[in-house]
Design a protein around this motif. Sequence first.
Motif, PDB file in Angstrom:
ATOM      1  N   ASN A   3       0.994  -1.204  -0.073  1.00 19.39           N
ATOM      2  CA  ASN A   3      -0.100  -0.020  -0.026  1.00 19.39           C
ATOM      3  C   ASN A   3       0.937   1.173  -0.196  1.00 19.39           C
ATOM      4  N   VAL A   6       2.242   1.880  -3.311  1.00 21.99           N
ATOM      5  CA  VAL A   6       1.284   2.376  -4.164  1.00 21.99           C
ATOM      6  C   VAL A   6       1.058   4.047  -4.042  1.00 21.99           C
ATOM      7  N   TRP A   7       0.961   4.271  -2.726  1.00 21.85           N
ATOM      8  CA  TRP A   7       0.785   5.638  -2.421  1.00 21.85           C
ATOM      9  C   TRP A   7       2.314   6.462  -2.940  1.00 21.85           C
ATOM     10  N   TYR A  48      -3.359   5.721 -14.803  1.00 22.56           N
ATOM     11  CA  TYR A  48      -4.327   4.974 -15.403  1.00 22.56           C
ATOM     12  C   TYR A  48      -4.008   3.242 -14.861  1.00 22.56           C
ATOM     13  N   LEU A  51      -5.187   2.579 -11.983  1.00 18.74           N
ATOM     14  CA  LEU A  51      -6.669   2.413 -11.649  1.00 18.74           C
ATOM     15  C   LEU A  51      -7.215   1.166 -12.299  1.00 18.74           C
ATOM     16  N   LEU A 106     -12.699  25.420 -10.361  1.00 20.05           N
ATOM     17  CA  LEU A 106     -12.022  24.316  -9.272  1.00 20.05           C
ATOM     18  C   LEU A 106     -12.641  24.266  -8.032  1.00 20.05           C
ATOM     19  N   LEU A 113     -16.962  17.393  -4.655  1.00 17.90           N
ATOM     20  CA  LEU A 113     -16.452  16.094  -4.325  1.00 17.90           C
ATOM     21  C   LEU A 113     -16.438  16.048  -2.819  1.00 17.90           C
ATOM     22  N   TRP A 117     -18.126  12.979  -0.898  1.00 17.91           N
ATOM     23  CA  TRP A 117     -17.120  11.845  -0.544  1.00 17.91           C
ATOM     24  C   TRP A 117     -17.486  10.789   0.332  1.00 17.91           C
ATOM     25  N   LEU A 121     -18.575   7.953  -2.648  1.00 21.26           N
ATOM     26  CA  LEU A 121     -17.088   7.637  -3.317  1.00 21.26           C
ATOM     27  C   LEU A 121     -16.384   6.682  -2.284  1.00 21.26           C
TER      28      LEU A 121
ATOM     29  N   GLY C   3      -3.880   1.940  -2.227  1.00 23.07           N
ATOM     30  CA  GLY C   3      -3.475   3.435  -2.503  1.00 23.07           C
ATOM     31  C   GLY C   3      -4.508   4.359  -2.247  1.00 23.07           C
ATOM     32  N   PRO C   4      -4.515   5.534  -2.705  1.00 22.35           N
ATOM     33  CA  PRO C   4      -5.468   6.381  -2.318  1.00 22.35           C
ATOM     34  C   PRO C   4      -7.117   6.090  -2.967  1.00 22.35           C
ATOM     35  N   VAL C   6     -10.685   6.745  -4.802  1.00 26.90           N
ATOM     36  CA  VAL C   6     -10.827   7.147  -6.021  1.00 26.90           C
ATOM     37  C   VAL C   6     -11.066   8.779  -6.078  1.00 26.90           C
ATOM     38  N   GLY C   7     -11.386   9.330  -4.763  1.00 22.47           N
ATOM     39  CA  GLY C   7     -11.702  10.837  -4.745  1.00 22.47           C
ATOM     40  C   GLY C   7     -10.415  11.578  -4.940  1.00 22.47           C
ATOM     41  N   TRP C   8      -9.294  11.190  -4.838  1.00 20.84           N
ATOM     42  CA  TRP C   8      -7.997  11.693  -4.767  1.00 20.84           C
ATOM     43  C   TRP C   8      -7.638  11.939  -6.247  1.00 20.84           C
ATOM     44  N   TYR C   9      -7.956  10.970  -6.895  1.00 20.93           N
ATOM     45  CA  TYR C   9      -7.664  10.892  -8.364  1.00 20.93           C
ATOM     46  C   TYR C   9      -8.768  11.976  -9.259  1.00 20.93           C
ATOM     47  N   LEU C  10      -9.856  12.102  -8.415  1.00 21.68           N
ATOM     48  CA  LEU C  10     -10.529  13.171  -9.177  1.00 21.68           C
ATOM     49  C   LEU C  10     -10.216  14.577  -8.687  1.00 21.68           C
ATOM     50  N   ILE C  11      -9.525  14.640  -7.596  1.00 23.61           N
ATOM     51  CA  ILE C  11      -9.016  16.029  -7.266  1.00 23.61           C
ATOM     52  C   ILE C  11      -7.994  16.339  -8.308  1.00 23.61           C
ATOM     53  N   VAL C  12      -7.206  15.370  -8.397  1.00 22.52           N
ATOM     54  CA  VAL C  12      -6.110  15.472  -9.474  1.00 22.52           C
ATOM     55  C   VAL C  12      -6.430  16.129 -10.794  1.00 22.52           C
ATOM     56  N   ALA C  14      -9.358  17.391 -11.538  1.00 24.06           N
ATOM     57  CA  ALA C  14      -9.989  18.771 -11.133  1.00 24.06           C
ATOM     58  C   ALA C  14      -9.155  19.687 -11.373  1.00 24.06           C
ATOM     59  N   ILE C  15      -7.809  19.412 -10.697  1.00 18.65           N
ATOM     60  CA  ILE C  15      -6.900  20.869 -10.825  1.00 18.65           C
ATOM     61  C   ILE C  15      -6.383  20.592 -12.272  1.00 18.65           C
ATOM     62  N   LEU C  46      -8.970  11.190 -17.205  1.00 15.82           N
ATOM     63  CA  LEU C  46      -8.903  10.568 -15.753  1.00 15.82           C
ATOM     64  C   LEU C  46      -9.922  10.253 -15.162  1.00 15.82           C
ATOM     65  N   ALA C  50     -11.270   6.796 -13.393  1.00 11.28           N
ATOM     66  CA  ALA C  50     -11.619   6.863 -12.058  1.00 11.28           C
ATOM     67  C   ALA C  50     -12.788   6.252 -11.576  1.00 11.28           C
ATOM     68  N   PHE C  51     -13.802   6.845 -12.116  1.00 14.81           N
ATOM     69  CA  PHE C  51     -15.135   6.287 -11.938  1.00 14.81           C
ATOM     70  C   PHE C  51     -15.682   4.990 -12.491  1.00 14.81           C
TER      71      PHE C  51
END
Lengths: 177, 631, 102
Positions: A3, A6-7, A48, A51, A106, A113, A117, A121, C3-4, C6-12, C14-15, C46, C50-51
């Motif tokens: 883990n 991965v982080w 990707y 994911l 943004l 989100l 969350w 999510l 790992g993180p 899914v929400g974190w990927y979404l933030i990336v 978004a930015i 992305l 993610a979704f």
Amino acid sequence: MGNFLVWVIWFVAAAACLGTGVAVVSMTNPFYSALSLIGNLASLAVLYLLLSAEFLAAAQVLVYAGAVMVMFLFVVAYLGGRADAPWAGGPRLLRGAAVVAAAALLIEIVVVLGLAWGDQLTDPAEVSGSFGDPAQIGEAFLTDHLLAFEITSIVLLVAAIGGVVLGTTPEKEDEVA
Amino acid sequence: MDSAISAGGWVCLLSPLAGAVAIALAGGRISRRAAAWISVLTTFVAFGGALVVFVGLWAADPSDREHVSTAYTWLSAGNFDVELQILVDTLSSTMMLIVSGVGGLIVWYSVGYMEGDDEERRYFAYMSLFVFSMLLLVQAGNFLLMLVGWGLVGLASYLLIGFWHHKPEAVAAAKKAFVMNAIGDATFALGCVLLIWSTGSLEFGDVFGQVDSLSSTTVNLVALGLLGGAVAKSAQIPLHTWLPDAMEGPTPVSALIHAATMVTAGVYLLVRASPIFEAAPDVQHLAAIIGAITLLVAGVVALVQWDIKRVIAYSTMSQIGYMFLAAGIGAYGYAIFHLMTHAFFKALLFMTAGLVIHHLDGEQDIRKMGGLRSIMPRTHVAFAVGGLALMGIPIFSGFWSKDGIVSAAFASGDALGYTLYVAGLLGALLTGLYTTRLYFAVFRGEPSEFVKEHAHEGHGEGPRSMTIPVGVLTVLATIGGLVVIPGVWEPFLHWIDETAEPLVQATVAEDYGTSAIAVSLALIGFYLARRAYEKGRQFVTNPGIWRVLEHKLYFDEAYDALFYKPAAALSVALRRNVEEPVVERSLDEIGSGTIQVGGEVGRVQSGLLRTYAVAVAFAVCVLVVVFVAVR
Amino acid sequence: MDGPDVGWYLIVAAILFGIGALGVMMRRSPLIVLLSLEIMLNAANLTLVAFARQQGNLDGQIFALAVMAVAAAEVAIGLGLIVAMARRRVPLDVDQASALRG
């Protein structure tokens, strides 16, 4: 341990993604911008992979980084110095409004989100190992999404024709100063 | 029997209309004579129909003398229906006979009078239209149809007064008549509206049945509305100024419309709507008072007029005042009786005046006439008969009817009755005065210079188409009154009583006593006028009074100052301050304003790609909020 | 999932999208604008992926593939346009291409 790895990978890839993104937008030399975009695309491919979208990562590198960016670089090479353009300029109001718009966008997304969350999510679905396999993608494309598949091919055809049309040499009289 | 009566009624009503339409459609394809005879024929056919109706009613049982015949439902709105229906009862059959009979004679007369006029066909079409309209008015079975006839006779009057449309005075007179009649039309219509609102119907039977249940304000207002219409149509004070001017029309028109029929429509209305007026006694008494005032004022003004037709016009106004007086106190039978005899002798007077005018090549000023007695003997006799009937000398027709009215006033007692009685008697004196003055000025003495120049010797007094009707009317003016001899037989009064029961009934003694006084007054008037004539002066010598009377008591000037001038000033002011700056300029402003706004909005299209991109970004921001909020 | 979330990927994503938007709105060279556009498209991709992972549904990835194809087509045309402009000696400045001015 896994883990944590991965982080770390995620963090590096995300940072690279955003950093190259900023670089693309802010560099004056278009060549450097294009190169930064290649880096952006590569880091996205890594994301990707994280994911479980292996085929997509490969396609990203092959098609985007490999073909599209090469096209870009060809054009930059052809244009040479003419591609240079000063940073912004134009009405100051415009620049301010642009920043405001982007920031607003943004913030909105982040807020949404944040709101979502908790409920939607939380638990990612359990996926099998073959999630994102080329075989699965191929099967989906050719059964459920056949129409999209065919239309995409037509779009590409149209683009090819368009490219040819745009590439025709202007007649002497049509010369636009 | 029923169907014969109804058929007669419809034939009477529609025959003149058919004539008018036929003449109008045929246009120039028929000769002028043919058009004239079509008109005469259809009017006499109408008279035939009226005769059938009359005989049918007479033969029928007295309780069965009211027939309503409906063609179809004309308009229908919710609970409110108006049918195209004619009402044939004793009152309307009498009116039908008068209108079609006297009308037929006058149309016949105008064949000779209007001969040679370029637009004869138009004239006869209008005459038939008028006869139709008047018949519609008297035969209508409900107030709305009556209002239609009311308006149509006003239209026909306008068309016929202004017949010689190249004469500006004629056109102005036609307009004046129409506008003043329109005032009456408006009050009549408002009365009808009130009736619909309060009773829900306009049919005579329905309305009269419900009259007692209405509030007194409503009934008074309705009665006032109807009275307003009657006052305008019958040229009573204060809506009388159009009648003298209406003499600009051809003389047969004056005879038919402004003596025998249209101006009597007001009296018909007062008698027909008597239940409404009886429920509003104040308004009914007001009608009588208006009649009395008009009677006196018109009689006095007639003393100073120089135009032969205007003298007769004021005389008409005065006599209708008598009829209003009668209807106002409830002596309906006498009101209609005087209407009939007046139709006879006034039409006769107008027609003889027409013979005189015709003979003198269109001259109407009595100062230029004189001594026609020897030149036109038969006309002289006819005029004399008419004059005697007018003055109320026995046994001529006017005697029986006019004195009946005055004695009825006496019989109604109380202060109002006695005042009206005195007014009626004074009127008799005035009538004697002005009639004698006219007679002597036109027919007596030596022929004036003018007459000697212009009189056509050897032409006779007029074509037969003119003299025969005059002859018939002369006979009628003589014996027409003999259908009512108080104390002996009174069939005419009983006939009208079946439709409109009188409120007062004078005794035989009162009748003959009043007659004695009235006839004496008329003879006194005769002697006074004759003495003035022989002395070569007018009866009225005071120049101040003369001037006031000559200006018809300044009514015209007053109306001009009160109504016309302010309206004209207001229009000019509005035009200057509202129409031009606001309406016209605002139209311009709308145009230029739109262009300006367009220009401003166009600046959004900057052409800069990036502004568009920014705009899209902002739009997306907004949309995100919207989507989130909606969810 | 390792790992993180899914929400974190979404933030990336978004930015990244915001950065791309800024680039589109603020740069004057059409070439750079195109590049920024690519960044925006990738950010959307992305998000889709993610979704897809979140829902366990492959449709997101299919969609992302289609986006990639269309983006490629669009870039081809866009670059063709730029080359055509350059060949005709039109200045490569977005602000000067203002023939749509109203």
